[in-house]
Write a protein that holds these residues in place. Structure first.
Motif, short mmCIF file in Angstrom:
data_model
loop_
_atom_site.label_atom_id
_atom_site.label_comp_id
_atom_site.label_asym_id
_atom_site.label_seq_id
_atom_site.Cartn_x
_atom_site.Cartn_y
_atom_site.Cartn_z
N PRO A 1 49.10 -9.76 43.76
CA PRO A 1 48.49 -10.32 42.56
C PRO A 1 47.03 -10.74 42.74
CG PRO A 1 50.71 -11.17 42.84
CD PRO A 1 50.40 -10.39 44.07
N ALA A 2 46.66 -11.23 43.91
CA ALA A 2 45.28 -11.68 44.13
C ALA A 2 44.28 -10.53 44.06
CB ALA A 2 45.17 -12.38 45.48
N ASP A 3 44.76 -9.29 44.22
CA ASP A 3 43.88 -8.13 44.21
C ASP A 3 43.69 -7.54 42.81
OD1 ASP A 3 43.40 -7.82 47.13
OD2 ASP A 3 45.57 -7.60 47.15
N ASP B 1 37.16 -0.19 49.48
CA ASP B 1 36.43 -1.39 49.92
C ASP B 1 37.15 -2.66 49.50
OD1 ASP B 1 34.36 -0.03 51.14
OD2 ASP B 1 33.03 -0.12 49.41
N LEU B 2 37.90 -2.58 48.38
CA LEU B 2 38.55 -3.76 47.85
C LEU B 2 39.86 -4.08 48.55
CD1 LEU B 2 37.92 -3.18 44.04
CD2 LEU B 2 37.22 -5.20 45.32
N LEU B 3 40.61 -3.03 48.96
CA LEU B 3 41.91 -3.27 49.58
C LEU B 3 42.32 -2.07 50.43
CD1 LEU B 3 43.57 -1.40 47.43
CD2 LEU B 3 43.70 -3.51 46.12
N ALA B 4 43.36 -2.26 51.23
CA ALA B 4 43.83 -1.21 52.13
C ALA B 4 44.81 -0.31 51.38
CB ALA B 4 44.50 -1.83 53.36
N LEU B 5 44.30 0.78 50.83
CA LEU B 5 45.15 1.67 50.03
C LEU B 5 45.43 2.97 50.77
CD1 LEU B 5 43.20 4.11 48.70
CD2 LEU B 5 42.31 2.14 47.47
N ASP B 6 46.53 3.61 50.40
CA ASP B 6 46.87 4.92 50.94
C ASP B 6 46.66 6.02 49.92
OD1 ASP B 6 47.76 4.14 53.56
OD2 ASP B 6 49.57 3.33 52.64
N SER B 7 46.77 5.67 48.64
CA SER B 7 46.65 6.68 47.57
C SER B 7 45.87 6.10 46.41
CB SER B 7 48.04 7.12 47.09
OG SER B 7 48.81 7.62 48.15
N PHE B 8 45.28 7.01 45.64
CA PHE B 8 44.46 6.62 44.50
C PHE B 8 44.52 7.75 43.48
CE2 PHE B 8 40.45 7.00 42.22
CZ PHE B 8 40.14 5.69 41.85
N TYR B 9 44.64 7.39 42.20
CA TYR B 9 44.55 8.43 41.19
C TYR B 9 43.92 7.90 39.90
CZ TYR B 9 48.78 6.74 38.69
OH TYR B 9 49.69 6.00 37.98
N LEU B 10 43.39 8.84 39.13
CA LEU B 10 42.86 8.57 37.80
C LEU B 10 43.55 9.50 36.82
CD1 LEU B 10 39.08 8.48 38.71
CD2 LEU B 10 40.30 6.57 37.66
N GLY B 11 43.95 8.97 35.68
CA GLY B 11 44.55 9.79 34.63
C GLY B 11 43.90 9.46 33.30
N PHE B 12 43.76 10.48 32.44
CA PHE B 12 43.13 10.29 31.14
C PHE B 12 44.02 10.89 30.04
CE2 PHE B 12 39.76 10.27 34.24
CZ PHE B 12 39.02 9.15 33.86
N ARG B 13 44.16 10.14 28.95
CA ARG B 13 44.97 10.62 27.84
C ARG B 13 44.40 11.91 27.28
NH1 ARG B 13 45.94 5.88 23.61
NH2 ARG B 13 47.15 7.53 22.61
N GLN B 14 45.29 12.83 26.96
CA GLN B 14 44.91 14.07 26.30
C GLN B 14 45.83 14.20 25.09
OE1 GLN B 14 45.48 18.21 27.99
NE2 GLN B 14 43.30 17.91 28.39
N GLY B 15 45.29 13.89 23.90
CA GLY B 15 46.15 13.80 22.75
C GLY B 15 46.98 12.52 22.82
#
Length: 300
Positions: free
Chosen positions: A142-144, A36-50
């Motif tokens: 930058p505006a995004d 909804d915020l911008l025209a993206l092609d890919s998205f990911y989430l990563g979380f530290r493990q240790g």
């Protein structure tokens, strides 16, 4: 495209409703909100493990969900840069040098032209990364950044609420599924591949295609949950400070070293460690290290 305030308000509503669906439901709504915020092609989430690894439970590229995985992150890579600086990265600042140093996912025949990667924080600690990418140069800039940073704050807020929801379930004696065996992850990966083939064979418009889409998404969700479950279920029993200390315990640091790193007294650390060991019931400090050690560690 919605205005940034409209998109963030909608994200707040979506994420609040998604909490009871579990972590994957929150991940899915975060991706929709980013779109909804911008025209993206890919998205990911990563979380530290240790202290040296990052788990990617949600990787989306177009219509495809990449397999969840755990990676060792390089000291000179994007993840390390975000953890060390606690700043948002925009690929326009260095021509994409940091971006293209990391792991590839999705359509590896193409390189992303632009990306924003922002830290997910719990207090002072960077616990993960949220990133949006596009194959089109100039798709965002930058505006995004403020909108994506606001979405990251919502991510931390609602993932915390999802964790609190699970803690309440435990307090009420509700069942929390145990972590699946590794072979289940392989079975899910194969099932997702077959669902993807079925989806492609059914064309674009049919009730069967919609069913195949749903099966594919459920397989991706189950993969994510099976990858995260062991550490996440354990850490959900701890406070934010206890999780921070537990991750430092996993690197074999002493109470004195942990106290220096967190600017607290060794006696405070000793008290937290006692609470951690009681809550996790893993048989001492070595048990914490074993619990938080990634089981699958391909390099970045």
């Amino acid at each position: 495209m919605l205005t940034q305030p409209e998109a963030l308000w909608r994200a707040d509503e979506r994420l609040g409703a998604a909490v009871r669906q579990g972590r994957y439901g929150v991940y899915h709504q975060l991706r929709l909100s980013a779109s909804d915020l911008l025209a993206l092609d890919s998205f990911y989430l990563g979380f530290r493990q240790g202290m040296e690894h990052i788990v990617y439970p949600y990787n989306w590229d177009g219509e495809e969900f990449d397999d969840p995985n755990v990676n060792a992150f390089a000291p000179d890579g994007l993840t390390a840069w975000i953890i060390n600086t606690r700043k948002t990265y925009g690929s326009w600042t260095d021509g994409g040098a940091l971006l293209h140093r990391g792991r590839a996912f999705g359509d590896t025949s193409r390189r992303s032209a632009v990306a924003i990667a922002t830290p997910l924080r719990e207090g002072r600690e960077v616990v993960g990364v949220l990133s949006v990418l596009s194959y089109t140069a100039g798709a965002f800039g930058p505006a995004d950044v403020p909108g994506i940073e606001a979405l990251a704050r919502l991510a931390t807020l609602y993932l915390g609420r999802e964790r609190e929801d699970r803690e309440r379930r435990l307090a009420y004696g509700a069942a929390i599924p145990e972590a699946p065996e590794a072979r289940l992850g392989e079975t899910l990966r194969q099932l997702k591949r077959q669902a993807g083939l079925l989806r492609s064979a059914l064309g674009t418009e049919s009730s069967e295609r919609a069913l195949a889409e749903r099966v594919y998404e459920l397989c991706a969700r189950a993969q994510s949950e099976s990858l995260e479950a062991p550490e996440e279920q354990a850490l959900s029993r701890l406070t934010t400070r206890e999780r921070e200390i537990a991750r430092l315990l996993a690197t074999s640091q002493t109470n004195v070293q942990i106290a220096a790193a967190l600017n607290v007294s060794p006696l405070t650390v000793k008290t937290h460690v006692a609470h951690i060991l009681r809550k996790l019931d893993v048989g001492g400090r070595s048990g914490v290290r074993e619990l938080l050690r990634p089981k699958n560690t391909p390099s970045e």
